[in-house]
Write an enzyme that holds these catalytic residues in place. Structure first.
Site, short mmCIF file in Angstrom:
data_model
loop_
_atom_site.label_atom_id
_atom_site.label_comp_id
_atom_site.label_asym_id
_atom_site.label_seq_id
_atom_site.Cartn_x
_atom_site.Cartn_y
_atom_site.Cartn_z
N GLY A 88 33.46 -96.85 33.38
CA GLY A 88 34.87 -96.44 33.51
C GLY A 88 35.53 -96.33 32.15
N GLY A 90 36.96 -97.51 29.44
CA GLY A 90 37.19 -98.84 28.85
C GLY A 90 38.10 -98.79 27.65
NE ARG A 91 35.38 -96.01 23.05
CZ ARG A 91 34.75 -95.65 21.97
NH1 ARG A 91 35.26 -95.92 20.80
NH2 ARG A 91 33.60 -95.04 22.04
CG ASP A 254 28.07 -93.23 30.57
OD1 ASP A 254 26.83 -93.25 30.58
OD2 ASP A 254 28.75 -93.67 29.62
CG ASP A 264 32.37 -89.57 26.33
OD1 ASP A 264 33.55 -89.21 26.20
OD2 ASP A 264 32.01 -90.42 27.16
#
Ligand code: AMP
Ligand code: MG
Length: 497
Positions: A88, A90-91, A254, A264
Site C-alpha cells: 500500500g 506507505g509514503r 506492486d 515507481d
C-alpha cells in the site's frame, strides 16, 4: 478555484477496503525545488498554485485546498518473487483525481508526505536524491515518448530523513493516469469477494480500457479482453524500455502499472556500455531484473495479474463448473503466453526503426542482432551507437566502434540495406527515434550532489531543459552526451526508501 478545474475521487468510493483517508504530515520549512508549468497547464491546475506560496504549502502537504480528499491506497505485491499481502501507499498520499479540460482523468499524489496506515516500519518520507532522480527520469521518459507517470512539482521539506546517513527530505508531486498496479488487483483478489473483484475490474475497464465496453457485452468476455489489453500495453512498454536501454530495477508486481505506464522510479538507470546482463540496483543481487530479463519478468507479473481475474473470467451459470474453470485457466494461460509474440513484434518494430528499416525488411532482424552482438563485445555506449547512425558522415560511429573488422562489415551491410532511402530522409528518421540525450546516471548523481552541497538548482534546471528535447542535438548540451568516464561511472543505484 478556477471554474475549469474539476476534481473527483472515484476509486476510493468503490469499496472501503481499497483505501484509507489520511492526511499528509506537515513539514517545517518547505522550499521549491521544481515546478512543471507545462504539466500544470495541461491539467488545468489553478494558477494560484503555480510556483506560489499556496502551491508550496500544497505540495509540501502543509495546507491542502478544499478540493483535496487525501487517501492512501491499499495494495499487495510480489517483491522479488515473494508475496507480501500488506503493502500500500506507505509514503504516498493521493490528493485527488483531476479531470482535465480535455476530459482526461489523472491522479495527483504526494510522495514522501509522511506516514500512512500502510507505512509499516517506514517513516513515510523521501530523501531529496530519489525525488530529484524521479523528477528528472520520469520527465525525460515522457519527452522520449515513453508512457510514464509525470512529475508536477518537487519541494524540499526542511526536515532530515534518516537513511544510511541523515539526508535532507523532499516531496514529489506525481501525476499518473492512475496508480492501479498488478499488486492492487492482487490485494482485491485477497478480499475474497467476487463482487469487489468485479467492481475493481469494471472500474479498470471504464477508466483505462473503455473500448472493451463497446466491443463486449457485460460478462466474463470483458475480463478476457481486459487481460489481453493489459498484456498488450505491457508488451509495448517493455519493448520501448529495451529500445532505450532503460532498466527499471524493481519490477515487483506492486511496481507494475495496469495502464502500461512506467511507474515507481527507484534504482532505475539507463544502460551506457551495452550489456544484456546489466543490473544497477543495489538490492537486485541475483540479477532478477537485469536488462534482458525484463520481458520475462513482465510476463511473470502478468501471470500474477491473470490469476487475479480467474474468478470472474468464468460464467457462474456454466452447466459443468469444473470444466468451465479448466477452460478459463487454459484461456488465461494462452493469453499470458501470447505476451512473447506481442513483445517480439513491438521489439522488432522499435529496433528495426532504430537502424532505419521497417520491421518486415528481410535483413532487419539479423542486422539488429549483429549490431547488438558487436556492441556487447566492444562495450559500446547503447545510446550513442544508435544516435551516430543518423550522422551524415561515418566518422563518429567509426570512431565509437574503433574501426573493427566486424563493425566495418556490419556497416557495409547496413548501408546496403538502407540504400533505397534517400540519405536526408534516413538521417531524419533515425534521429527521430534515437535520442541524443538520456538522463545518464553520473549526470543525475552530480546534480543531486550539487543541490545537496550548494543548494544551487542550476544543474537541476539545466538537465530538465536538456531532457525536454532528447532527440535534438544542441551544442549547448554537448557535454551531456558522452557516457561517464571511468572516474565518473555509477555502477550501483539505490531505491532510496
Ligand atoms: P518500493 O519498493 O519503493 O516500490 O516500495 C515498496 C513498499 O514499501 C510500498 O508499499 C511503499 O509504499 C513502501 N515504502 C517504501 N519506502 C517507504 C518509507 N520510507 N516509509 C513507508 N513506506 C515505504
Ligand atoms: Mg513501489
Amino acid at each position: 478555484m478556477s471554474a475549469s478545474f474539476t476534481t473527483e475521487l472515484s476509486y476510493c468510493q468503490l469499496a472501503n477496503e481499497f483505501s484509507t483517508s489520511c492526511s499528509p504530515s506537515p513539514v517545517s520549512a518547505p522550499q521549491w525545488l521544481a515546478f512543471n508549468q507545462s504539466l500544470a497547464a495541461e491539467l488545468g491546475l489553478p494558477e494560484a498554485f503555480w510556483g506560489t506560496e499556496a502551491g508550496l504549502q500544497l505540495f509540501a502537504g502543509n495546507q491542502l485546498p478544499d478540493w483535496a480528499q487525501p487517501h492512501a491506497l491499499a495494495y499487495s505485491g510480489h517483491q522479488f518473487g515473494h508475496f507480501n499481502p500488506h503493502l500500500g501507499d506507505g509514503r504516498a498520499i493521493l490528493l485527488t483525481e483531476i479531470v482535465t479540460p480535455e476530459g482526461q482523468r489523472f491522479d495527483l499524489q504526494l510522495k514522501g508526505s509522511g506516514r500512512t496506515p500502510y507505512s509499516r516500519r517506514g517513516d513515510g518520507r523521501s530523501a531529496i536524491g530519489p525525488v530529484i532522480r524521479e523528477y528528472l527520469v520520469s520527465e525525460a521518459m515522457h519527452h522520449l515518448g515513453v508512457p510514464t507517470t509525470r512529475a508536477l512539482a518537487a519541494v524540499a521539506t526542511g526536515d532530515w530523513v534518516q537513511r544510511e546517513q541523515a539526508q535532507p527530505g523532499a516531496i514529489l508531486a506525481r501525476v499518473a493516469r492512475s496508480h492501479l498496479r498488478v499488486g492492487t488487483a492482487q490485494y482485491v483478489l485477497n478480499l475474497n469477494s467476487a463482487a469487489k473483484l468485479k467492481s475493481f475490474a469494471d472500474y479498470l475497464i471504464e477508466r483505462h480500457y473503455p473500448e472493451i465496453i463497446l466491443q463486449h457485452a457485460p460478462g466474463f468476455a470483458r475480463y478476457d479482453a481486459l487481460l489481453s489489453a493489459v498484456i498488450d500495453k505491457q508488451a509495448q512498454l517493455i519493448a520501448r524500455w529495451m529500445s532505450l536501454g532503460f532498466i527499471h530495477g524493481v519490477m515487483n508486481t506492486d511496481n507494475m502499472s495496469l495502464v502500461g505506464d512506467t511507474i515507481d522510479y527507484g534504482p532505475c538507470a539507463f544502460m551506457e556500455a551495452y550489456n544484456e546482463h546489466q543490473v544497477f540496483s543495489f538490492i537486485d543481487k541475483q540479477g532478477r531484473y537485469a536488462y534482458a530479463n525484463q520481458p520475462a519478468m513482465a510476463q511473470w507479473n502478468l501471470a500474477r495479474f491473470a490469476e487475479t481475474l480467474l474468478p470472474i473470467m468464468t460464467a457462474n451459470d456454466a452447466p459443468e463448473p469444473e470444466a468451465a474453470i479448466a477452460a478459463t485457466i487454459e484461456r488465461a494461460t494462452e493469453l499470458v503466453m501470447g505476451f512473447s509474440d506481442k513483445y517480439q513484434q513491438y521489439y522488432q518494430a522499435y529496433f528495426s526503426a532504430k537502424i532505419g528499416l521497417s520491421a518486415d525488411h528481410p535483413e532487419a532482424s539479423k542486422l539488429v542482432q549483429q549490431l547488438l552482438a558487436i556492441m556487447q563485445q566492444q562495450h559500446i555506449d547503447f545510446t550513442l551507437a544508435f544516435r551516430y547512425l543518423g550522422d551524415a558522415e561515418p566518422k563518429r560511429r567509426n570512431h565509437l566502434f574503433s574501426d573493427s573488422a566486424s563493425w566495418l562489415t556490419w556497416h557495409q551491410q547496413w548501408l546496403h540495406a538502407t540504400a533505397s532511402t534517400p540519405t536526408h530522409q534516413l538521417q531524419r528518421q533515425l534521429n527521430e527515434v534515437n535520442p541524443a540525450l538520456i538522463p545518464r546516471n553520473h549526470l543525475i548523481e552530480d546534480c543531486i550532489n550539487e543541490v545537496i552541497k550548494t543548494g544551487s538548482l542550476a544543474q537541476f534546471v539545466r538537465l530538465q531543459q536538456a531532457f525536454a528535447q532528447p532527440y535534438q542535438e544542441r551544442a549547448e548540451y554537448a557535454d551531456l552526451m558522452p557516457p561517464a568516464t571511468a572516474s565518473q561511472q555509477v555502477t550501483t543505484t539505490f531505491c532510496g526508501t
